[in-house]
Design an enzyme around this catalytic site. Structure first.
Site, PDB file in Angstrom:
ATOM      1  N   ASN A 208      31.255  41.559  29.990  1.00 52.27           N
ATOM      2  CA  ASN A 208      31.536  41.769  28.562  1.00 52.27           C
ATOM      3  C   ASN A 208      30.639  40.868  27.722  1.00 52.27           C
ATOM      4  O   ASN A 208      29.831  40.121  28.252  1.00 52.27           O
ATOM      5  CB  ASN A 208      33.024  41.512  28.269  1.00 52.27           C
ATOM      6  CG  ASN A 208      33.420  40.102  28.646  1.00 52.27           C
ATOM      7  OD1 ASN A 208      32.961  39.138  28.063  1.00 52.27           O
ATOM      8  ND2 ASN A 208      34.273  39.986  29.667  1.00 52.27           N
ATOM      9  N   LYS A 287      22.845  48.430  47.579  1.00 50.00           N
ATOM     10  CA  LYS A 287      22.637  49.011  46.247  1.00 50.00           C
ATOM     11  C   LYS A 287      22.981  50.502  46.266  1.00 50.00           C
ATOM     12  O   LYS A 287      22.527  51.233  47.160  1.00 50.00           O
ATOM     13  CB  LYS A 287      21.174  48.820  45.832  1.00 50.00           C
ATOM     14  CG  LYS A 287      20.923  49.249  44.415  1.00 50.00           C
ATOM     15  CD  LYS A 287      19.467  49.064  44.025  1.00 50.00           C
ATOM     16  CE  LYS A 287      19.231  49.736  42.686  1.00 50.00           C
ATOM     17  NZ  LYS A 287      17.822  49.948  42.398  1.00 50.00           N
ATOM     18  N   PRO A 303      42.714  39.415  38.901  1.00 51.87           N
ATOM     19  CA  PRO A 303      43.814  38.437  38.766  1.00 51.87           C
ATOM     20  C   PRO A 303      43.902  37.915  37.335  1.00 51.87           C
ATOM     21  O   PRO A 303      42.883  37.636  36.718  1.00 51.87           O
ATOM     22  CB  PRO A 303      43.411  37.303  39.720  1.00 51.87           C
ATOM     23  CG  PRO A 303      41.984  37.521  40.061  1.00 51.87           C
ATOM     24  CD  PRO A 303      41.679  38.967  39.831  1.00 51.87           C
ATOM     25  N   ASP A 304      45.133  37.843  36.797  1.00 49.78           N
ATOM     26  CA  ASP A 304      45.329  37.309  35.448  1.00 49.78           C
ATOM     27  C   ASP A 304      45.539  35.802  35.572  1.00 49.78           C
ATOM     28  O   ASP A 304      46.615  35.333  35.960  1.00 49.78           O
ATOM     29  CB  ASP A 304      46.526  37.984  34.773  1.00 49.78           C
ATOM     30  CG  ASP A 304      46.600  37.629  33.294  1.00 49.78           C
ATOM     31  OD1 ASP A 304      46.335  36.454  32.954  1.00 49.78           O
ATOM     32  OD2 ASP A 304      46.912  38.519  32.482  1.00 49.78           O
ATOM     33  N   PHE A 321      44.068  33.015  24.708  1.00 53.27           N
ATOM     34  CA  PHE A 321      43.348  33.649  23.614  1.00 53.27           C
ATOM     35  C   PHE A 321      43.664  35.134  23.583  1.00 53.27           C
ATOM     36  O   PHE A 321      44.020  35.719  24.607  1.00 53.27           O
ATOM     37  CB  PHE A 321      41.837  33.450  23.784  1.00 53.27           C
ATOM     38  CG  PHE A 321      41.332  32.216  23.090  1.00 53.27           C
ATOM     39  CD1 PHE A 321      41.709  30.964  23.548  1.00 53.27           C
ATOM     40  CD2 PHE A 321      40.520  32.307  21.972  1.00 53.27           C
ATOM     41  CE1 PHE A 321      41.271  29.820  22.897  1.00 53.27           C
ATOM     42  CE2 PHE A 321      40.070  31.175  21.324  1.00 53.27           C
ATOM     43  CZ  PHE A 321      40.451  29.929  21.782  1.00 53.27           C
ATOM     44  N   LYS A 335      51.624  38.953  22.762  1.00 55.12           N
ATOM     45  CA  LYS A 335      50.905  38.410  23.929  1.00 55.12           C
ATOM     46  C   LYS A 335      51.474  37.066  24.360  1.00 55.12           C
ATOM     47  O   LYS A 335      51.544  36.759  25.545  1.00 55.12           O
ATOM     48  CB  LYS A 335      49.409  38.276  23.609  1.00 55.12           C
ATOM     49  CG  LYS A 335      48.605  37.954  24.828  1.00 55.12           C
ATOM     50  CD  LYS A 335      47.178  38.395  24.723  1.00 55.12           C
ATOM     51  CE  LYS A 335      47.044  39.899  24.706  1.00 55.12           C
ATOM     52  NZ  LYS A 335      45.687  40.342  24.523  1.00 55.12           N
ATOM     53  N   LYS A 339      52.639  36.772  28.208  1.00 57.44           N
ATOM     54  CA  LYS A 339      51.967  35.855  29.132  1.00 57.44           C
ATOM     55  C   LYS A 339      52.829  34.639  29.452  1.00 57.44           C
ATOM     56  O   LYS A 339      52.500  33.886  30.362  1.00 57.44           O
ATOM     57  CB  LYS A 339      50.636  35.383  28.524  1.00 57.44           C
ATOM     58  CG  LYS A 339      49.662  36.508  28.237  1.00 57.44           C
ATOM     59  CD  LYS A 339      48.584  36.587  29.285  1.00 57.44           C
ATOM     60  CE  LYS A 339      47.604  37.694  28.959  1.00 57.44           C
ATOM     61  NZ  LYS A 339      46.582  37.848  29.985  1.00 57.44           N
TER      62      LYS A 339
HETATM   63  O1  C5P Z   1      45.386  40.155  28.641  1.00 57.19           O
HETATM   64  P1  C5P Z   1      44.301  39.729  27.716  1.00 57.19           P
HETATM   65  O2  C5P Z   1      42.930  39.868  28.328  1.00 57.19           O
HETATM   66  O3  C5P Z   1      44.349  40.311  26.362  1.00 57.19           O
HETATM   67  O4  C5P Z   1      44.609  38.162  27.495  1.00 57.19           O
HETATM   68  C1  C5P Z   1      43.688  37.277  27.027  1.00 57.19           C
HETATM   69  C2  C5P Z   1      44.016  35.898  27.541  1.00 57.19           C
HETATM   70  O5  C5P Z   1      44.325  35.934  28.904  1.00 57.19           O
HETATM   71  C3  C5P Z   1      42.854  34.940  27.438  1.00 57.19           C
HETATM   72  O6  C5P Z   1      43.356  33.634  27.267  1.00 57.19           O
HETATM   73  C4  C5P Z   1      42.174  35.092  28.782  1.00 57.19           C
HETATM   74  O7  C5P Z   1      41.433  33.933  29.127  1.00 57.19           O
HETATM   75  C5  C5P Z   1      43.339  35.297  29.703  1.00 57.19           C
HETATM   76  N1  C5P Z   1      43.044  36.184  30.823  1.00 57.19           N
HETATM   77  C6  C5P Z   1      43.034  35.672  32.122  1.00 57.19           C
HETATM   78  N2  C5P Z   1      42.796  36.491  33.188  1.00 57.19           N
HETATM   79  C7  C5P Z   1      42.602  37.814  32.999  1.00 57.19           C
HETATM   80  C8  C5P Z   1      42.620  38.370  31.724  1.00 57.19           C
HETATM   81  C9  C5P Z   1      42.847  37.526  30.658  1.00 57.19           C
HETATM   82  O8  C5P Z   1      43.201  34.462  32.280  1.00 57.19           O
HETATM   83  N3  C5P Z   1      42.370  38.587  34.061  1.00 57.19           N
END
Ligand code: C5P
Length: 411
Positions: A208, A287, A303-304, A321, A335, A339
């Protein structure tokens, strides 16, 4: 320690013999990493040229009202500056500032600014010792103006006494020290920044537009606040701020692992990275060849990291964020709950804001409060954010608090 990286310093130069040292001062400030803009009084031009200061600063130089092309330059410069330093500050300049005059560009800027102002007096020792000058200096000190120097010694006029401008190195050090504050002293802060890259095959990836500027600015601000800072960063073209430990990673899983390693004894976790939400299910070892047929890429959730840290039994205070294009406030609140974190920092993306830009605007939401930080450079927003976090973190019992037991403070 050097806290000058990317700081915006407005250097006022007034007309005394020490003005020849301003050229060296500009050079030293830039070497320390600052962005420098110079505003000279008319008489300063008798001692040093605008061309010299322009060449050394790499920025335009202002002097007369005629240089205020937009008619608003003095206001914009007053807002632009993180600090204003007048070096040398002559007896006349000190008198005009003490009396709130705005009869030239430099004094008008001093009147219009909210940035901290410092002066480095330089004049003949009798002029310095004169009661009028001393009264003006007392007035300035009472108003919070920092008076740096003068040093005592031999003077250009042949006399000896107080009135020599401090040397450029000493002024740079004082400016740098003026950015340090101990608000987060003794705390460990882990920050993520930048994008992640999710491999598709050995040469391609999904990513991104995150530049990492916000996360790096937060790392610098936390370091200035006296914290021990660990920055875990995806691929960006930025250097780690001085004094910050940097771990470079590529993918969301790399970032996840690196964060977990850093978390020991961590007090605050700030997830400023734009971590991928999805990644290819099966990155190819070779490739992928171009073919006529349609190609389908299967993605799975990455992974979040933030949610995972927030779900730990023993964990730091968590700040996340949210990059949104609309309904900033509503989404930020949602959010925070989703979270399970103590604060969400929402920023608008698109139309000159957010990714890849130097400016941003932020909406901070925590339990029982919120705050709007209007459009400003990311470096300044980062300082305001860290101040707000410190205010809440240090405010007990109702401030930012991780659920018990907290890794470091549960005992
Ligand atoms: O879920 P979203 O991407 O909108 O949330 C944004 C927040 O979650 C940011 O603080 C980002 O660093 C964190 N994030 C994360 N791992 C992910 C996606 C988002 O730590 N896979």
């Amino acid at each position: 320690m050097n806290f000058m990286a990317k700081k915006r310093i407005l250097l006022g130069v007034s007309g005394g013999i020490a003005a020849y040292k301003s050229a060296e001062l500009v050079r030293r400030l830039r070497t320390a990493g600052a962005v420098v803009r110079v505003v000279m009084t008319r008489s300063a031009k008798e001692f040093v040229t605008a061309t010299t200061l322009h060449t050394l600063s790499g920025e335009p130089v202002w002097s007369d009202w005629s240089d205020d092309k937009s008619g608003m330059d003095h206001i914009e410069l007053a807002r632009w500056a993180d600090r204003i330093l007048i070096a040398p500050a002559t007896a006349d300049t000190l008198a005009r500032i003490a009396h709130g005059r705005a009869d030239d560009l430099l004094t008008a800027i001093c009147l219009a600014t909210e940035a901290p102002l410092a002066v480095a007096p330089a004049m003949n020792q009798a002029m310095w010792n004169n009661k009028a000058t001393q009264a003006n200096v007392d007035t300035l000190r009472e108003r919070g103006v920092r008076v740096w120097g003068p040093a005592t010694g031999e003077q250009a006029c042949g006399e000896t006494g107080p009135g020599r401008m401090l040397e450029p190195d000493a002024l740079v050090q004082r400016l740098s020290d003026s950015f340090a504050n101990g608000r987060l002293a003794g705390l460990k802060v882990v920050i993520t920044a930048g994008p992640t890259r999710e491999p598709v095959d050995p040469v391609r990836y999904l990513s991104n537009r995150s530049s990492g500027k916000m996360g790096y600015a937060i790392a610098q601000a936390a370091h200035e606040a006296g914290a021990q800072v660990e920055l875990v960063s995806g691929p960006v073209a930025l250097q780690a701020p001085d004094g910050v430990t940097l771990t470079r990673v590529e993918s969301a899983s790399d970032m996840f692992r690196a964060v977990m390693v850093c978390l020991e004894d961590c007090d605050l976790f700030i997830g400023a990275a734009a971590v991928a939400d999805y990644r290819p299910v099966e990155p190819q070892a070779r490739k992928i060849k171009k073919q006529a047929a349609e190609l389908l890429l299967r993605l799975e959730p990455a992974p979040d990291i933030l949610a995972a840290v927030a779900a730990l039994k023993s964990r730091p205070v968590c700040i996340g964020f949210a990059a949104e294009t609309e309904n900033l406030q509503e989404y930020a609140q949602k959010k925070r709950m989703q979270k399970g974190v103590e604060m969400i920092v929402a920023n608008r993306v698109g139309a000159g804001l957010g990714f890849e830009t130097d400016d941003n605007e932020l909406w901070l939401v925590w339990e029982g409060g919120s705050r709007w930080l209007p459009k400003a450079p990311k470096t300044r927003l980062a300082c305001q954010l860290i101040e707000q976090i410190a205010d809440l973190y240090l405010k007990q019992p109702s401030g930012l608090k991780a659920p018990e037991p907290h890794a470091k403070h549960s005992a």
